[in-house]
Scaffold this active site. Structure first.
Site, mmCIF file in Angstrom:
data_model
loop_
_atom_site.group_PDB
_atom_site.id
_atom_site.type_symbol
_atom_site.label_atom_id
_atom_site.label_comp_id
_atom_site.label_asym_id
_atom_site.label_seq_id
_atom_site.Cartn_x
_atom_site.Cartn_y
_atom_site.Cartn_z
ATOM 1 C CG ASP A 418 3.735 0.338 -3.291
ATOM 2 O OD1 ASP A 418 2.511 0.496 -3.431
ATOM 3 O OD2 ASP A 418 4.218 -0.593 -2.621
ATOM 4 C CD GLU A 421 -2.003 4.704 -1.256
ATOM 5 O OE1 GLU A 421 -2.133 3.793 -2.075
ATOM 6 O OE2 GLU A 421 -0.993 4.836 -0.542
ATOM 7 C CG ASP A 486 -1.658 -4.140 -0.611
ATOM 8 O OD1 ASP A 486 -1.092 -4.221 -1.720
ATOM 9 O OD2 ASP A 486 -1.214 -3.460 0.327
#
Length: 811
Positions: A418, A421, A486
């Site tokens: 997670d 990026e 999300d």
């Protein structure tokens, strides 16, 4: 005469383009080993032919060195040799260039496919395929004050796809898209920047351009309305590939040959996941799975969010070791879950907080990215004061992998990466491989590589499950499974999901999926939840997930929602053999699991911006319900086909839009006439799947005189099962001969597999009258014809080492 024809053809091409770079002066052109080198006044071009449908063009400005290093292409071994492991892509040892014609005003490089056309004054490169123009450089390479750009001409009517995961509508022309992976919390129907930005453009004119460069930048898809495509970057390679094919699937196959095929997923990854943000304790984890078992709702995995390593959401990230206060018998829990057919997956992040248990070790072992003075770069973000693992240091890569190896040895079956990026990535942070902005977009890509290579090295027989929130072009070859971030828990959030998944499948990342039910917000809407899960049956990964203020698991929803969700999940498991074939097709050919309808009708402009319905594999057409409270929905049916309603067997002619009445327990789902659809027996997890006891549904229609389908199977867990001969392929063929319908069964058995005896219920749809005679392998048999639903059921035992023939004579 021959050269006159070439000259006239060249004039046609240049008439279709404009805006050449007047300052670039042609000097010379030469050919060597399927490579063309062109010297111009401000540098040189190297044009590499990989095969007749893939070409790479690089510009090297004066004073710069040519780097062959690519994040995307499967493997470069050295400057003269290209080694590809993906399906033996043609190397430079084969002669691809057929001729180089060098005349006063132009030069032509011909192959049996792509042709490159060089206009010498003003200088311009353009490309054609089988005599048809594809694309041409406009300004070509230009260096501006802050950005380096490559500019191309577009035709006025082109529809453009690509740029990664965005919610913009299928046609992305008119947008200037930032290439900077960044999370967008709570997005709905529009999101210009998300976790997966890809430097890829696909055109409705059936070509792809991939800009083979990692640093951040922009992809301008004609935002100024002047028919210009522009790639903009801060630095790096001035390299792009033009990829063509005879169909959309050919183009994607070629691209994934170049950048790598997705490895086969473990079969359990096609099952239902229990997931939320998050499970706080061992008791909560095991109690949740017990609820699934009590309700007889199939489940294959449970995902542990950040509470597995800390009690609080902030301040603990980077611990990356079991928090024993909440999980005192973690290993025992994982083992007990496994005995129930449920895999355990744990979240990890690349951030090591200064308050975490591993901070001192991370500093001591020198595994963190640096500041300009050579110290660990520390900065604040939501979860606390942090450093970032520099996965580009071999030492840090091994340090990080050891954490995963330890978890795997504890029985953890999958990896969730997670915030990759990375979520916060200051531009002045320095990695071993370059600045933050130079590696930002490929950080998630290389994080997946780290895990993929670790499994190959230390667990070579295991198929890893690698769920990642960010990646870049080519990430599919590392087994990366993307999700759409999300998304808001609203109807708007649901409405953007088919587009995002379809587009990503076209760009090689075929397992893009969404948090089913939506992630962000406390919206308790059972209708939305159920419709999202019904859509999820026909998306690559079935994973309800959300913030915990509203439960994501069906076992904690209302009785009605739970019952409808259970029905959807059971259908997901019934389709397991069909879905596993899609995994195989993606692995071998790059085929997306979700496919836009214009793949069926590539010249139908009305479908170029259409994503409300799509194909799940080749034979299932799906129309998700994306609005609240509606009773009817318009569905377009691809032409040149008859489509069967999956639930009623009603037939509908293709090439039309029909208004379909909706049902609360399903979404509109249709089967292509002539399809064979294998259906599995009921199970509570994929461990209960029996590939030797199946229903085979054949959708018979007189318009389909001959039909053939294949279905791949293996043990669902062994890495490289196909390559090592540990597989079977079931082949079904149907033919209509006068008043006979003949169905043949045949199997291909891998060199390291044994034939099996299978219990098959062959169910033939659309048999409107009781057959006069039925034969199996020449012997007459009695079977059940159902007059109410016009179906014929033929039970049989099939030894796959033998050919089996079923013949049905109609009255």
């Amino acid at each position: 005469m021959k050269h006159l024809k070439l000259f006239l053809f060249f004039l046609l091409l240049t008439a279709l383009s404009f805006g050449q770079n007047p300052n670039r002066i042609f000097k010379s052109i030469a050919e060597k080993d399927n490579t063309i080198e062109i010297e111009v006044s401000d540098g040189r071009y190297i044009i590499q032919f990989f095969n007749t449908q893939i070409i790479e063009t690089s510009f090297i400005p004066l004073g710069e060195k040519y780097t062959y290093k690519s994040h995307a292409i499967v493997t470069y071994t050295n400057e003269k040799e290209y080694l590809f492991t993906a399906h033996k892509l043609i190397t430079t040892q084969n002669k691809i260039i057929k001729s180089l014609v060098d005349k006063d005003g132009f030069a032509l490089i011909k192959t049996d496919g792509i042709q490159v056309n060089i206009q010498k004054e003003p200088f311009q490169i353009s490309y054609s395929y089988k005599g048809e123009p594809i694309i041409s450089e406009k300004g070509g390479y230009i260096k501006n004050d802050s950005l380096e750009t490559i500019q191309f001409n577009l035709k006025e009517d082109e529809v453009l796809y690509g740029g990664g995961a965005r919610a913009l509508g299928m046609n992305r022309r008119g947008n200037r898209l930032q290439l900077y992976n960044k999370a967008h919390y709570g997005y709905e129907t529009r999101s210009e920047l998300m976790n997966f930005t890809l430097p890829i453009v696909m055109s409705s004119n059936k070509y792809m351009v991939h800009f083979d460069n990692a640093p951040i930048g922009f992809l301008d898809l004609d935002s100024k309305k002047d028919n210009t495509l522009t790639y903009e970057t801060i630095s790096g390679r001035k390299t792009y590939q033009v990829i063509v094919g005879n169909s959309w699937l050919d183009i994607i196959d070629n691209y994934t040959n170049l950048t790598g095929k997705q490895p086969m997923l473990p079969r359990w990854a096609l099952g239902n996941f229990s997931s939320r943000f998050g499970y706080h304790s061992q008791q909560e984890v095991e109690g949740t799975i017990n609820e699934f078992k009590k309700e007889n709702i199939p489940v294959d995995a449970i995902i542990l969010d950040l509470y597995w390593f800390g009690k609080e959401m902030t301040g603990t990230m980077g611990n990356l070791e079991v928090f024993r206060d909440s999980f005192p018998d973690f290993e025992g829990m994982v083992s007990r879950l496994k005995n129930k057919g449920v895999k355990t997956i744990t979240i990890t992040e690349p951030f090591i907080l200064t308050t975490s248990k591993r901070w001192e070790d991370a500093v001591k072992e020198d595994v963190l990215a640096k500041d300009s003075l050579g110290n660990p770069y520390k900065y604040d973000f939501y979860f606390g004061n942090t450093g970032l693992i520099d996965i580009y240091k071999p030492k840090a890569e091994q340090w990080f992998w050891n954490i995963y190896k330890d978890l795997a040895n504890k029985g953890v079956a999958g990896v969730w990466g997670d915030l990759g990026e990375p979520e916060v990535h200051p531009s002045d942070l320095i990695h071993a491989k370059g600045t933050a902005d130079e590696v930002h977009n490929i950080y998630g890509h290389d994080w997946a590589r780290l895990i993929h290579e670790g499994y190959k090295r230390d667990f070579p027989n295991t198929r890893p499950f690698i769920l990642m929130r960010a990646g870049y072009s080519g990430s599919q070859r590392y087994g990366l499974i993307p999700w759409s971030g999300d998304v808001n828990r609203t109807w708007g959030g649901l409405q953007s999901q088919p587009e995002i998944a379809i587009q990503m499948g076209m760009q090689g990342l075929a397992y893009m999926h969404s948090d089913l039910g939506g992630f962000a917000g406390a919206n308790l809407d059972d209708e939305l939840y159920v419709r999202w899960l019904q859509y999820g049956v026909f998306q690559p990964i079935f994973r309800p997930h959300a913030q915990e203020d509203v439960p994501s698991e069906p076992v904690f929803r209302s009785e009605k929602a739970k019952a409808l969700a259970k029905k959807a999940i059971e259908l997901r498991y019934k389709l397991l053999p069909y879905n596993y074939q899609l995994v195989y097709e993606n692995n071998q050919f790059g085929n997306p699991l979700m496919r836009p309808l214009f793949f069926e009708e590539p010249n139908n402009e009305k479908l170029f911006n259409y994503s409300k319905s799509y194909l799940w594999g080749h034979d299932i057409l799906v129309s998700p319900v994306l609005k609240a409270g509606i009773k009817n929905q318009d569905v377009y049916f691809a032409k040149n086909n008859i489509w069967f309603d999956f639930y009623t067997d009603e037939t509908i002619d293709g090439g039309q839009t029909k208004t379909i009445g909706l049902k609360e327990n399903s979404i509109p789902t249709y089967i292509r006439a002539g399809a064979f659809i294998p259906i599995a027996k009921p199970m509570q997890s994929t461990e209960g799947y029996d590939a030797n006891a199946l229903e085979i549904h054949y959708y018979h229609h007189n318009s389909v005189k001959a039909s053939e389908r294949k279905f791949y199977n293996d043990d669902g867990e062994t890495a490289n099962a196909y390559e090592t001969g540990q597989y079977e392929v079931l082949e079904f063929e149907a033919k209509i001969k006068r008043r006979w319908l003949e169905i043949d069964f045949e199997a291909e058995i891998g060199s390291d597999s044994e034939s099996k005896s299978k219990q098959i219920d062959l169910i033939i749809h659309n048999i409107k009258n009781e057959p006069k005679r039925i034969k199996i392998d020449g012997k007459r048999v009695k079977c059940t014809w159902n007059a109410k639903n016009n179906s014929l059921t033929i039970p049989l035992v099939w030894n796959t080492s033998k050919y089996k023939k079923i013949k049905i004579k109609f009255k």
